[in-house]
Design an enzyme around this catalytic site. Structure first.
Site, PDB file in Angstrom:
ATOM      1  N   ARG A 118      12.916   7.865  -1.867  1.00 37.32           N
ATOM      2  CA  ARG A 118      13.232   8.117  -0.460  1.00 37.32           C
ATOM      3  C   ARG A 118      14.677   7.794  -0.144  1.00 37.32           C
ATOM      4  NH1 ARG A 118       9.021   5.630   2.967  1.00 37.32           N
ATOM      5  NH2 ARG A 118       8.129   7.640   2.448  1.00 37.32           N
ATOM      6  N   TYR A 119      15.143   6.680  -0.687  1.00 34.98           N
ATOM      7  CA  TYR A 119      16.531   6.275  -0.439  1.00 34.98           C
ATOM      8  C   TYR A 119      17.402   6.814  -1.571  1.00 34.98           C
ATOM      9  CZ  TYR A 119      14.363   2.970   2.826  1.00 34.98           C
ATOM     10  OH  TYR A 119      13.662   2.412   3.848  1.00 34.98           O
ATOM     11  N   ARG A 122      17.649   4.229  -4.909  1.00 34.52           N
ATOM     12  CA  ARG A 122      16.580   3.380  -5.435  1.00 34.52           C
ATOM     13  C   ARG A 122      15.214   4.039  -5.282  1.00 34.52           C
ATOM     14  NH1 ARG A 122      18.563   1.993  -0.621  1.00 34.52           N
ATOM     15  NH2 ARG A 122      17.357   0.856   0.944  1.00 34.52           N
ATOM     16  N   CYS A 131      -4.926  -5.272  -8.602  1.00 38.68           N
ATOM     17  CA  CYS A 131      -4.285  -6.495  -8.097  1.00 38.68           C
ATOM     18  C   CYS A 131      -5.233  -7.678  -8.318  1.00 38.68           C
ATOM     19  CB  CYS A 131      -4.012  -6.383  -6.603  1.00 38.68           C
ATOM     20  SG  CYS A 131      -3.063  -4.931  -6.155  1.00 38.68           S
ATOM     21  N   CYS A 135      -6.333  -6.956  -0.790  1.00 40.57           N
ATOM     22  CA  CYS A 135      -6.065  -7.408   0.573  1.00 40.57           C
ATOM     23  C   CYS A 135      -6.610  -6.355   1.533  1.00 40.57           C
ATOM     24  CB  CYS A 135      -4.567  -7.581   0.775  1.00 40.57           C
ATOM     25  SG  CYS A 135      -3.786  -8.481  -0.573  1.00 40.57           S
ATOM     26  N   CYS A 138      -4.242  -3.697   3.036  1.00 40.44           N
ATOM     27  CA  CYS A 138      -3.285  -3.100   2.084  1.00 40.44           C
ATOM     28  C   CYS A 138      -2.715  -1.765   2.564  1.00 40.44           C
ATOM     29  CB  CYS A 138      -3.944  -2.905   0.726  1.00 40.44           C
ATOM     30  SG  CYS A 138      -2.818  -2.169  -0.476  1.00 40.44           S
ATOM     31  N   ARG A 140      -1.353   0.368   0.641  1.00 42.78           N
ATOM     32  CA  ARG A 140      -1.494   1.405  -0.368  1.00 42.78           C
ATOM     33  C   ARG A 140      -2.939   1.567  -0.815  1.00 42.78           C
ATOM     34  NH1 ARG A 140       3.371  -0.146  -3.221  1.00 42.78           N
ATOM     35  NH2 ARG A 140       4.666   0.607  -1.529  1.00 42.78           N
ATOM     36  N   ASP A 298       1.526  -1.497   9.068  1.00 42.92           N
ATOM     37  CA  ASP A 298       1.540  -0.031   9.035  1.00 42.92           C
ATOM     38  C   ASP A 298       0.256   0.537   9.644  1.00 42.92           C
ATOM     39  OD1 ASP A 298       4.023   0.175   7.726  1.00 42.92           O
ATOM     40  OD2 ASP A 298       3.086  -0.148   5.767  1.00 42.92           O
ATOM     41  N   ASP A 335       8.273  -0.006   9.238  1.00 38.78           N
ATOM     42  CA  ASP A 335       8.410   1.099   8.295  1.00 38.78           C
ATOM     43  C   ASP A 335       7.995   2.333   9.078  1.00 38.78           C
ATOM     44  OD1 ASP A 335       9.024   2.309   5.880  1.00 38.78           O
ATOM     45  OD2 ASP A 335       7.906   0.846   4.695  1.00 38.78           O
ATOM     46  N   LYS A 342      12.417   1.891   6.362  1.00 41.46           N
ATOM     47  CA  LYS A 342      12.348   0.616   7.084  1.00 41.46           C
ATOM     48  C   LYS A 342      13.439   0.555   8.143  1.00 41.46           C
ATOM     49  CE  LYS A 342      10.791  -1.779   2.930  1.00 41.46           C
ATOM     50  NZ  LYS A 342      10.907  -0.618   2.013  1.00 41.46           N
TER      51      LYS A 342
HETATM   52  C1  LIG Z   1      11.008  -0.630   0.774  1.00 43.87           C
HETATM   53  C2  LIG Z   1      11.310   0.501  -0.077  1.00 43.87           C
HETATM   54  C3  LIG Z   1      12.351   0.453  -0.984  1.00 43.87           C
HETATM   55  C4  LIG Z   1      13.228  -0.760  -1.162  1.00 43.87           C
HETATM   56  O1  LIG Z   1      13.917  -1.064  -0.006  1.00 43.87           O
HETATM   57  P1  LIG Z   1      14.912  -2.303   0.058  1.00 43.87           P
HETATM   58  O2  LIG Z   1      15.259  -2.386   1.500  1.00 43.87           O
HETATM   59  O3  LIG Z   1      16.055  -1.959  -0.821  1.00 43.87           O
HETATM   60  O4  LIG Z   1      14.177  -3.507  -0.438  1.00 43.87           O
HETATM   61  C5  LIG Z   1      12.603   1.575  -1.739  1.00 43.87           C
HETATM   62  N1  LIG Z   1      11.874   2.694  -1.612  1.00 43.87           N
HETATM   63  C6  LIG Z   1      10.864   2.788  -0.712  1.00 43.87           C
HETATM   64  C7  LIG Z   1      10.106   4.051  -0.588  1.00 43.87           C
HETATM   65  C8  LIG Z   1      10.544   1.689   0.083  1.00 43.87           C
HETATM   66  O5  LIG Z   1       9.526   1.766   0.952  1.00 43.87           O
HETATM   67  S1  SF4 Z   2      -1.288  -5.754  -0.352  1.00 40.71           S
HETATM   68 FE1  SF4 Z   2      -2.285  -4.141  -1.577  1.00 40.71          FE
HETATM   69  S2  SF4 Z   2      -0.921  -3.813  -3.301  1.00 40.71           S
HETATM   70 FE2  SF4 Z   2      -0.360  -5.802  -2.390  1.00 40.71          FE
HETATM   71  S3  SF4 Z   2      -1.568  -7.330  -3.528  1.00 40.71           S
HETATM   72 FE3  SF4 Z   2      -2.750  -6.772  -1.718  1.00 40.71          FE
HETATM   73  S4  SF4 Z   2      -4.115  -5.133  -2.406  1.00 40.71           S
HETATM   74 FE4  SF4 Z   2      -2.478  -5.302  -3.934  1.00 40.71          FE
END
Ligand SMILES: *Cc1c(COP(=O)(O)O)cnc(C)c1O
Ligand code: SF4
Length: 380
Positions: A118-119, A122, A131, A135, A138, A140, A298, A335, A342
Site C-alpha cells: 500500500r505504501y 514497504r 497465533c 483474539c 482480530c 485479520r 477497525d 486505519d 493509517k
Molecule cells: C501499518 C502498515 C504498514 C507499516 O506502517 P508503518 O507506519 O511503517 O509501521 C505497512 N503496510 C500496511 C498495509 C500497513 O497497514
Molecule cells: S490480533 Fe489477530 S493476528 Fe494478532 S495475535 Fe490476535 S488473532 Fe493473531
C-alpha cells in the site's frame, strides 16, 4: 483442570507441573511447545475450566475459532475481565453483525496472495495463519485461523514479488503470527528476505511476547539477531499482560539488539480508560518496549462491541501527553476504511495561528505563544 490448576501450571511453577502430570517425552519438550500442545480449541474443554456455556462458545467459534493457551488463560482473574474479553468467544460477536471482513481493503492492495503493498517503500507480508491465541477483535479474522489461507507456495510468491520490486526497502512480516513457526522456518523466511539487496529493514509483527512469551528462547534470539536491522512490534493491550514471563521475553529480544515497539488496540471493556493506558505505557517502557501506535478499532465484522468513541482515544492521548515521558506516548491512529492507510489523530493544541504568532495550549490547559517566524522575516 480448573482455572486454579491452570494458573499453577502456567505461572513459574511450570517445571513442577510438568513432572507431576506429564510423561517423560513431554518433560523433554520445550515449555512453549507444551503450552501449544495444551492449547484449548474445544468449547467443551473450555467449559471444564471456565464458567461459559458450551452451546454459545460452539456457535460463536464456528464464525471465528476458539484458541486459548494455558498461559494466557492463567492471566484471567474473573469473568469478563480485560483478559477474558480478549480471548473468550462472546455471543455479541454474532448478534450484531455490522462491519465487514476486510475494511482496510488489504486484499485489494495485494498484488500476490498474502502480501499487501500500500505504501511506496514497504509491504506487509503474511507468512502464517496461526497465533498463540485467537483474539476476538482480530483485524485479520478473514485469514487468521484458516489453515488454507497461507502456505509455502504463497510465501514463495511473496518473496518473489519483493525480489522483483526494488522500491521496497522495508518488509513487515506478519500473519497470523510468524513466531509460531519453527525456528527453521523463521530462519529461512527472514534469511531469504535479508538476502535481497534492496531490503533495508525487516520487521516482525508478533503477539508472542504477550500471549506465549515462553516461545522467545535464547535459540530463537540467536537466529533473529543475525538479520539486523531487525525490529519487532508486539501487541500488549493491558498492564496485566506484563508478567515476569513477558518481561523475560522482551529482555531477551532487547539484549539481542532488537528494538521493540508496541501496537495497542483501543478496546471497550479492556483498556478504554486513561489510567489503564497510562499504566500500560509506563510498564512497557520499563520492559524496554517503546509504545508505537494505539489503534482505533477497525470496522471488522462481529467486533462492534469492542469499539469505543474516537473522543475516548483523544481523551487517552490527552492523559498521556506531558503527563508521562514523550517516549511513552504512541501515535493514536485510525486505519482509514477503504484502504487509506493509517492516519494519526491528535488533540489539537493550536488555539490560533497567524503570521505573527502561534498560540498553544499545554498539557495543563495553560496558554502560551511563540512567534510564527524569525523576527527578521516578519519585519521584512
Ligand atoms: C501499518 C502498515 C504498514 C507499516 O506502517 P508503518 O507506519 O511503517 O509501521 C505497512 N503496510 C500496511 C498495509 C500497513 O497497514
Ligand atoms: S490480533 Fe489477530 S493476528 Fe494478532 S495475535 Fe490476535 S488473532 Fe493473531
Amino acid at each position: 483442570m480448573n482455572l486454579e490448576e491452570i494458573k499453577k501450571a502456567a505461572i513459574p511453577v511450570c517445571d513442577e507441573f510438568k513432572v507431576k502430570r506429564l510423561d517423560m517425552r513431554r518433560i523433554q519438550m520445550e515449555e512453549w511447545k507444551q503450552l501449544v500442545r495444551d492449547t484449548i480449541t474445544d468449547p467443551i474443554q473450555l467449559a471444564e475450566i471456565l464458567d461459559v456455556e458450551v452451546d454459545v462458545i460452539k456457535k460463536v467459534s464456528e464464525e471465528f475459532p476458539l484458541r486459548a493457551n494455558p498461559y494466557y488463560l492463567s492471566l484471567i482473574q474473573e469473568k469478563e475481565d480485560p483478559i477474558w474479553r480478549q480471548v473468550i468467544p462472546d455471543l455479541k460477536e454474532i448478534h450484531y453483525v455490522a462491519g465487514v471482513d476486510d475494511p482496510l481493503r488489504e486484499e485489494e492492495d495485494s498484488p500476490v496472495p498474502n502480501l499487501t503493498h500500500r505504501y511506496p517503500d514497504r509491504v506487509l507480508f503474511y507468512v502464517n495463519y496461526m497465533c498463540p491465541i485467537y483474539c476476538r477483535f482480530c483485524t485479520r479474522k478473514r485469514k487468521v485461523g484458516d489453515p488454507h489461507s497461507i502456505n509455502q507456495e504463497t510465501i514463495e510468491q511473496g518473496l518473489q514479488y519483493i525480489r522483483e520490486h526494488p522500491e521496497i526497502r522495508d518488509v513487515i512480516v506478519s500473519g497470523g503470527d510468524p513466531l509460531m513457526l519453527s525456528d527453521r522456518n523463521i530462519d529461512s523466511i527472514i534469511g531469504s528476505l535479508r538476502a535481497i539487496k534492496h531490503i533495508e529493514i525487516i520487521r516482525i509483527g508478533s503477539r508472542v511476547p504477550v500471549t506465549l512469551p515462553q516461545r522467545i528462547t535464547p535459540e530463537l534470539c540467536d537466529i533473529l539477531k543475525q538479520y539486523h536491522p531487525f525490529y519487532i512490534n508486539t501487541h500488549f493491550n493491558h498492564p496485566r499482560e506484563i508478567t515476569p514471563q513477558a518481561e523475560l521475553a522482551c529482555t531477551r529480544l532487547a539484549n539481542a539488539g532488537i528494538p521493540l515497539g508496541n501496537q495497542t488496540v483501543l478496546l471497550r471493556g479492556v483498556n478504554d480508560d486513561p489510567e489503564v493506558m497510562k499504566e500500560l505505557m509506563i510498564k512497557l517502557l520499563n520492559i524496554r518496549v517503546k509504545p508505537y501506535y494505539i489503534y482505533q478499532a477497525d470496522l471488522i465484522m462481529g467486533t462492534d462491541h469492542f469499539r469505543t468513541s474516537v473522543e475516548k482515544g483523544l481523551e487517552i492521548i490527552r492523559a498521556l501527553r506531558g503527563h508521562i515521558s514523550g517516549l511513552g506516548v504512541p501515535h493514536y491512529v485510525i486505519d482509514a476504511p477503504g484502504g487509506g492507510g493509517k492516519i494519526a489523530v491528535t488533540p489539537d493544541p493550536v488555539v490560533s495561528f497567524d503570521d505573527e504568532k502561534i498560540v498553544l495550549r499545554n498539557y495543563e490547559g495553560n496558554i502560551y505563544s511563540y512567534p510564527s517566524m524569525p523576527f527578521e522575516d516578519f519585519d521584512g
